[in-house]
Design a protein around this motif. Structure first.
Motif, PDB file in Angstrom:
ATOM      1  N   SER A  20       0.834  -1.207   0.000  1.00  0.00           N
ATOM      2  CA  SER A  20       0.000   0.000   0.000  1.00  0.00           C
ATOM      3  C   SER A  20       0.868   1.257   0.000  1.00  0.00           C
ATOM      4  O   SER A  20       0.627   2.198   0.756  1.00  0.00           O
ATOM      5  N   TYR A  21       1.876   1.255  -0.866  1.00  0.00           N
ATOM      6  CA  TYR A  21       2.806   2.383  -0.910  1.00  0.00           C
ATOM      7  C   TYR A  21       2.187   3.587  -1.607  1.00  0.00           C
ATOM      8  O   TYR A  21       1.498   3.455  -2.616  1.00  0.00           O
ATOM      9  N   MET A  22       2.449   4.765  -1.065  1.00  0.00           N
ATOM     10  CA  MET A  22       1.960   5.999  -1.666  1.00  0.00           C
ATOM     11  C   MET A  22       2.943   6.472  -2.719  1.00  0.00           C
ATOM     12  O   MET A  22       4.095   6.020  -2.789  1.00  0.00           O
ATOM     13  N   ASN A  23       2.522   7.416  -3.540  1.00  0.00           N
ATOM     14  CA  ASN A  23       3.360   7.868  -4.649  1.00  0.00           C
ATOM     15  C   ASN A  23       4.573   8.666  -4.198  1.00  0.00           C
ATOM     16  O   ASN A  23       5.505   8.868  -4.981  1.00  0.00           O
ATOM     17  N   ASN A  24       4.576   9.127  -2.949  1.00  0.00           N
ATOM     18  CA  ASN A  24       5.756   9.810  -2.418  1.00  0.00           C
ATOM     19  C   ASN A  24       6.432   8.959  -1.340  1.00  0.00           C
ATOM     20  O   ASN A  24       7.074   9.474  -0.432  1.00  0.00           O
ATOM     21  N   THR A  25       6.290   7.638  -1.441  1.00  0.00           N
ATOM     22  CA  THR A  25       6.752   6.744  -0.374  1.00  0.00           C
ATOM     23  C   THR A  25       8.249   6.865  -0.091  1.00  0.00           C
ATOM     24  O   THR A  25       9.050   7.133  -0.985  1.00  0.00           O
ATOM     25  N   ASN A  26       8.580   6.653   1.141  1.00  0.00           N
ATOM     26  CA  ASN A  26       9.973   6.530   1.564  1.00  0.00           C
ATOM     27  C   ASN A  26      10.186   5.195   2.264  1.00  0.00           C
ATOM     28  O   ASN A  26      11.218   4.945   2.860  1.00  0.00           O
ATOM     29  N   SER A  27       9.173   4.326   2.189  1.00  0.00           N
ATOM     30  CA  SER A  27       9.213   3.077   2.942  1.00  0.00           C
ATOM     31  C   SER A  27      10.257   2.099   2.430  1.00  0.00           C
ATOM     32  O   SER A  27      10.748   1.274   3.188  1.00  0.00           O
ATOM     33  N   CYS A  28      10.590   2.160   1.148  1.00  0.00           N
ATOM     34  CA  CYS A  28      11.548   1.201   0.582  1.00  0.00           C
ATOM     35  C   CYS A  28      12.837   1.155   1.394  1.00  0.00           C
ATOM     36  O   CYS A  28      13.425   0.093   1.603  1.00  0.00           O
ATOM     37  N   ALA A  29      13.283   2.341   1.851  1.00  0.00           N
ATOM     38  CA  ALA A  29      14.568   2.440   2.540  1.00  0.00           C
ATOM     39  C   ALA A  29      14.542   1.833   3.932  1.00  0.00           C
ATOM     40  O   ALA A  29      15.575   1.759   4.591  1.00  0.00           O
ATOM     41  N   SER A  30      13.381   1.381   4.383  1.00  0.00           N
ATOM     42  CA  SER A  30      13.339   0.716   5.685  1.00  0.00           C
ATOM     43  C   SER A  30      13.959  -0.673   5.622  1.00  0.00           C
ATOM     44  O   SER A  30      14.343  -1.228   6.650  1.00  0.00           O
ATOM     45  N   CYS A  31      14.018  -1.258   4.422  1.00  0.00           N
ATOM     46  CA  CYS A  31      14.556  -2.613   4.285  1.00  0.00           C
ATOM     47  C   CYS A  31      15.697  -2.712   3.279  1.00  0.00           C
ATOM     48  O   CYS A  31      16.494  -3.645   3.348  1.00  0.00           O
ATOM     49  N   HIS A  32      15.768  -1.780   2.336  1.00  0.00           N
ATOM     50  CA  HIS A  32      16.727  -1.904   1.238  1.00  0.00           C
ATOM     51  C   HIS A  32      17.742  -0.762   1.236  1.00  0.00           C
ATOM     52  O   HIS A  32      17.438   0.363   1.640  1.00  0.00           O
ATOM     53  N   GLN A  33      18.942  -1.061   0.732  1.00  0.00           N
ATOM     54  CA  GLN A  33      19.969  -0.061   0.483  1.00  0.00           C
ATOM     55  C   GLN A  33      20.342  -0.147  -0.997  1.00  0.00           C
ATOM     56  O   GLN A  33      20.713  -1.209  -1.485  1.00  0.00           O
ATOM     57  N   THR A  34      20.248   0.945  -1.683  1.00  0.00           N
ATOM     58  CA  THR A  34      20.369   0.920  -3.144  1.00  0.00           C
ATOM     59  C   THR A  34      21.727   0.439  -3.625  1.00  0.00           C
ATOM     60  O   THR A  34      21.820  -0.305  -4.602  1.00  0.00           O
ATOM     61  N   HIS A  35      22.805   0.831  -2.972  1.00  0.00           N
ATOM     62  CA  HIS A  35      24.143   0.475  -3.447  1.00  0.00           C
ATOM     63  C   HIS A  35      24.996  -0.272  -2.430  1.00  0.00           C
ATOM     64  O   HIS A  35      26.085  -0.735  -2.774  1.00  0.00           O
TER      65      HIS A  35
END
Length: 560
Positions: free
Chosen positions: A103-118
């Motif tokens: 249920s992510y919103m279009n301005n979500t920042n939730s991804c960074a709670s579990c993932h690190q991009t690099h």
């Protein structure tokens, strides 16, 4: 509880020892409180830190963009420091947090709670070393979320104690799915995948409560002869006034008998009355719908299992979608990855707005289709508390009545069956009906699990168990027995009563079966008499609210 205690490898050792050694040594009247070589505080589940498992540039911020790892592993509750998407502007203009799992919103920042991009510590860019470590970074009680290391009446516990009966689902990636009893222990493909938290739960969202996985063990895309739910070559029709030839789908049911269900894909144009399921997805009069339907013996009814959208490549590297539809030449011309073209998906159907004329023309050319179907499990879940934590009433899956004989408001028919079907994605042969030798991989006589009354979780916990959360035939746990004067009535000292209660609850047949009840109390709670032609226990059949540990009074209470 708190965190993983030492290194991840030690946790594995601890859990394996707990399953196979500790349980056995604790089965007698003098359970081993602390096994040899067990460091202090392990049984309490406390961890000072887990920096060795972090991919960090420093040991303060842990390098996670949302600082989810900051402070993880300590014994201080830091819920207010966890940034799921803290103080984000929501759709209604208010500020608040957003959901971490779906249920992510279009301005979500939730991804960074579990993932690190690099700088992920493991594959899929997870910020911890593996799925188990990532999930338990939050779900160990330190962050205010659902704590999987404490005992619950719904799923049990991964924490366990050393008082006895400890066994857990080894969800840390150390065993493969083929290790599941009643599964394909010589399996290939899906069966060789590691068993982790994500084997049962979908971290990015699910149709089911508790984020239970839509496609456990890949069974949604396997045909019924392999234990799955995929339908192949289902005919597309425009008339369902009578049973359609060519739509029969035959498979072996849980008793081993052949069962035939007729499925069709019904193509229609929405009329003046728009069904609620369609309008909820934005479809309206004049739009085209492709609905999966099954014959119930007298008429076609909607099949609402969600369609799965995955795909595989063949040897020529041609993409084939799990759910795809063919024209008269046998070519796949319509699939579930066409959202960008205007397709609207719902539970068991796809719709195309009338304005998408080219796509409507494609749908009108369809002759047959393959449909991979997901699993849906619904539970009796409470409203979230202040920390967004909910509780589950497990007994609502099987108990239509409460202890006082009134209707259980949380019970809904077939929810228990759906739960058993979910478990059977791995424990395939254990979905059965008594009286017939059954099994896809191993033939044997089995206890019934195909009704709400006998759903898998009535007898087993999903996460794990120990002596403190197991029950006797009356549904009493250790804590209940300590406070019940009918048990050990001559002993008044609380510590002595707890010791006696734990000894009373010790399973004399220790195993890794995740048992909800001790010994054969799981049998005696229901089977309170023999068959009618035998001797009936007439003096003990009725439930006795003042039963103690020495008499035969029984009858499970449904007050949990």
């Amino acid at each position: 509880m708190s965190k993983i205690k030492v290194s991840f490898s030690f946790l594995l050792t601890l859990m394996l020892v707990a399953m196979f050694s500790i349980v056995a040594s604790a089965a007698g009247s003098n359970p081993v409180a602390t096994p040899p070589g067990d460091p202090a505080n392990v049984k309490a589940g406390l961890v000072s830190d887990d920096t060795a498992k972090d991919n960090s540039y420093n040991t303060v911020d842990k390098s996670n963009a949302n600082k989810t790892g900051s402070g993880v592993g300590g014994q201080t509750a830091i819920f207010d420091q966890v940034i799921k998407s803290d103080d984000m502007v929501k759709a209604d203009g208010s500020h608040g947090t957003q959901r971490t799992h779906g249920s992510y919103m279009n301005n979500t920042n939730s991804c960074a709670s579990c993932h690190q991009t690099h700088t992920g510590a493991s594959k899929n860019l997870l910020f911890k070393d593996g799925e188990y470590a990532t999930c338990t970074a939050c779900h160990d009680g330190t962050l205010g979320f659902y704590n999987v290391f404490t005992g619950s009446d719904s799923a049990g516990t991964f924490g366990g104690t050393h008082d006895g009966n400890m066994s857990v689902h080894l969800a840390n990636g150390t065993v493969e799915l083929k290790a599941a009893p009643g599964g394909n222990n010589n399996g290939t493909d899906n069966w060789t995948a590691e068993f982790t938290c994500a084997s049962c739960h979908a971290p990015h969202g699910s149709y089911s409560d508790r984020l239970l996985h839509t496609d456990p063990n890949g069974m949604g895309n396997l045909t019924a002869d392999k234990g799955g739910k995929r339908l192949e070559n289902v005919p597309v029709v425009t008339d369902i006034t009578s049973k359609v030839a060519g739509g029969d789908y035959t498979y072996k049911d849980a008793t081993g008998a052949d069962v035939t269900i007729n499925y069709v894909l019904y193509r229609s144009t929405i009329g003046a009355t728009v069904p609620a399921a369609y309008s909820a997805k934005g479809l309206t009069t004049g739009d085209t719908v492709l609905q999966l339907m099954k014959w119930n013996g007298t008429a076609y009814v909607n099949d609402t299992d969600p369609w799965l959208h995955g795909y595989d490549f063949d040897e020529a590297h041609v993409k084939h979608y799990w759910t795809a539809f063919k024209d008269g030449t046998g070519k796949e011309v319509f699939d579930t990855d066409q959202l960008k073209k205007g397709e609207i998906l719902g539970n068991g159907f796809a719709g195309v707005p009338a304005v998408k004329t080219a796509l409507v023309a494609t749908v009108n050319s369809l002759v047959s289709g393959n449909v991979a179907r997901g699993y849906v499990v619904k539970l009796d879940v409470s409203a979230p508390d202040a920390n967004n934590v909910t509780t589950t009433t497990a007994s609502s899956l099987w108990a239509s009545k409460l202890a006082d004989g009134s209707n259980n408001p949380g019970y809904k028919s077939n929810r228990g069956v759906a739960m058993s079907g979910f478990c059977a994605a791995c424990h395939t042969d254990y979905l059965a009906k008594s009286g017939t030798e059954t099994g896809t991989f191993d033939h044997a006589y089995r206890h019934t699990t195909t009704s709400d009354s006998y759903t898998c979780v009535r007898c087993h916990y999903a996460h794990g168990t120990d002596v403190t959360i197991m029950r006797d035939a009356r549904g009493k746990k250790v804590a209940d027995i300590v406070g019940d004067s009918n048990y050990f009535s001559t002993v008044t000292d609380p510590t002595a009563r707890e010791t006696l209660a734990k000894d009373y609850m010790i399973d004399k047949n220790p195993s890794s079966a995740l048992k909800r009840y001790t010994n054969m109390a799981v049998c005696w709670g229901c089977h309170t008499s023999s068959h009618s032609e035998g001797t009936r226990n007439t003096d003990t059949f009725q439930y006795n609210p003042t039963a103690d540990e020495d008499n035969d009074r029984n009858g499970i209470e449904f007050d949990y």
